[in-house]
Design an enzyme around this catalytic site. Structure first.
Site, short mmCIF file in Angstrom:
data_model
loop_
_atom_site.label_atom_id
_atom_site.label_comp_id
_atom_site.label_asym_id
_atom_site.label_seq_id
_atom_site.Cartn_x
_atom_site.Cartn_y
_atom_site.Cartn_z
N ASN A 78 0.87 -1.18 0.00
CA ASN A 78 0.00 0.00 0.00
C ASN A 78 0.90 1.23 0.00
O ASN A 78 1.46 1.58 1.03
CB ASN A 78 -0.88 -0.04 1.26
CG ASN A 78 -1.68 1.24 1.45
OD1 ASN A 78 -1.81 2.04 0.52
ND2 ASN A 78 -2.21 1.44 2.65
N TRP A 79 1.02 1.85 -1.15
CA TRP A 79 1.96 2.98 -1.28
C TRP A 79 1.41 4.28 -0.69
O TRP A 79 2.12 5.28 -0.63
CB TRP A 79 2.32 3.21 -2.75
CG TRP A 79 3.21 2.15 -3.31
CD1 TRP A 79 3.68 1.04 -2.66
CD2 TRP A 79 3.75 2.11 -4.63
NE1 TRP A 79 4.48 0.31 -3.50
CE2 TRP A 79 4.54 0.94 -4.72
CE3 TRP A 79 3.64 2.93 -5.75
CZ2 TRP A 79 5.21 0.59 -5.88
CZ3 TRP A 79 4.31 2.57 -6.91
CH2 TRP A 79 5.09 1.42 -6.98
N HIS B 23 -9.40 1.45 4.99
CA HIS B 23 -8.10 1.61 5.66
C HIS B 23 -8.27 2.62 6.79
O HIS B 23 -9.05 3.57 6.68
CB HIS B 23 -7.06 2.11 4.64
CG HIS B 23 -5.68 2.10 5.21
ND1 HIS B 23 -5.22 3.11 6.02
CD2 HIS B 23 -4.69 1.19 5.12
CE1 HIS B 23 -3.98 2.81 6.40
NE2 HIS B 23 -3.64 1.65 5.86
N GLU C 78 -6.56 5.03 7.74
CA GLU C 78 -6.33 6.44 7.37
C GLU C 78 -7.57 7.01 6.69
O GLU C 78 -7.88 8.19 6.85
CB GLU C 78 -5.08 6.55 6.48
CG GLU C 78 -3.82 6.39 7.32
CD GLU C 78 -2.66 5.74 6.58
OE1 GLU C 78 -2.66 5.71 5.34
OE2 GLU C 78 -1.74 5.25 7.27
N GLU D 182 -5.58 -4.68 10.76
CA GLU D 182 -4.54 -3.67 10.96
C GLU D 182 -4.84 -2.87 12.22
O GLU D 182 -5.63 -1.91 12.17
CB GLU D 182 -4.51 -2.71 9.76
CG GLU D 182 -4.16 -3.38 8.46
CD GLU D 182 -3.49 -2.39 7.51
OE1 GLU D 182 -2.37 -2.66 7.10
OE2 GLU D 182 -4.09 -1.35 7.20
N GLY E 258 2.38 2.41 10.81
CA GLY E 258 3.38 3.47 10.65
C GLY E 258 4.05 3.89 11.94
O GLY E 258 4.71 4.93 12.00
N SER F 190 3.30 -2.00 10.56
CA SER F 190 4.74 -2.04 10.85
C SER F 190 5.39 -3.39 10.58
O SER F 190 6.28 -3.82 11.33
CB SER F 190 5.01 -1.58 12.29
OG SER F 190 4.59 -0.25 12.45
N GLY G 89 2.79 -1.01 4.40
CA GLY G 89 2.89 0.40 4.04
C GLY G 89 4.34 0.79 3.80
O GLY G 89 4.91 0.53 2.74
N GLY G 90 4.96 1.36 4.82
CA GLY G 90 6.32 1.90 4.71
C GLY G 90 7.32 0.96 4.05
O GLY G 90 8.09 1.38 3.16
#
Ligand code: PGA
Length: 253
Positions: free
Chosen positions: A10-11, A96, A98, A166, A172, A212, A233-234
């Protein structure tokens, strides 16, 4: 849907089109011998069209990060399932944290989006998870139960949905749930789906972990009972870390 291990990148709002294309070019060359793990890139909308062309002939697939449930209409800034489907997008991340927390995404919207995606034969990656306060107050299961019940309301083909657990506090932050917590929660999610549907249907649902995940913790996480892969993600933004994660999952697939 065939049950298999997934690694989904997931960018978020990272990488321009040219950055995304050169990243995927490098990654797909490295992944030539990966055939048991399904690798999915979810770039921003702006990269989807070109990236689809680039992924043709590889085993990797393409996902978007959101969609609207209506087919078309006066919804400034939104993109519909039919638009994504025409581009060759196969998966869409929904709900998500976010989106839920920064953009006020509601359970009812997520449910409408899941219905719309399934109607277009796109696969929803349905994200659920509790906040730190909810975890600390012991309400994780209640929160997840509510998210599952409302997100999956009136959905008949649950076997075509991927669920991503999640925990919001792990996204993150560098913190991640430990194997015992994850195993317990994944078991709870599968049981809940079993109660809403059947044992057979719940067994077809892939339940991923996200929050993470990195090259250091991936091995213990993939060995955790009930984990069918990861939403990253990251660590999906850098070739070395994403490659390491995929290779580790492949090793245990
Ligand atoms: P993270 O993000 O891997 O950077 O924690 C996960 C996600 O947001 O899906």
């Amino acid at each position: 849907m065939k049950k298999q291990k997934y690694v989904i990148g997931n960018w978020k709002m990272y990488k321009t089109l040219s950055e995304g294309l050169s990243f995927v070019d490098e990654m797909t060359k490295l992944l030539l011998d990966v055939d048991r793990t399904k690798v999915i890139f979810c770039p921003p909308y702006t990269a989807l069209f070109e990236m689809k062309k680039q992924l043709n002939g590889t085993t990797c697939e393409l996902g978007a990060q959101n969609c609207h449930w209506e087919n078309s209409g006066a919804f400034t800034g939104e993109v519909s399932c039919s638009m994504l489907s025409e581009l060759g997008v196969q998966y869409v991340i929904l709900g998500h944290s976010e989106r839920r927390h920064c953009f006020g995404e509601k359970d009812e919207w997520i449910n409408k989006k899941i219905q719309a995606l399934l109607a277009y034969k796109l696969v929803p990656i349905f994200c659920i998870g509790e906040t730190l306060e909810e975890m600390e107050s012991g309400s994780t299961k209640d929160v997840l139960e509510h998210q599952i019940e409302s997100g999956l309301r009136d959905i008949s083909n649950v076997g075509n949905v991927i669920v991503a657990y999640e925990p919001v506090w792990a996204i993150g932050t560098g913190l991640n749930a430990d194997s015992i917590q994850i195993e317990r929660v994944h078991k709870f999610i599968r049981k809940k789906i079993e109660k809403l549907y059947s044992i057979r249907e719940s067994e077809n649902v892939s339940i991923l972990y996200g929050g993470s995940v990195n090259p250091q913790n991936v091995e213990s996480l993939i060995l955790t009972q009930g984990v069918d892969g990861f939403l990253i993600g990251g660590a999906s933004l850098k070739t070395e870390s994403f490659y390491h994660i995929i290779k580790t999952v492949e090793q245990y697939s």
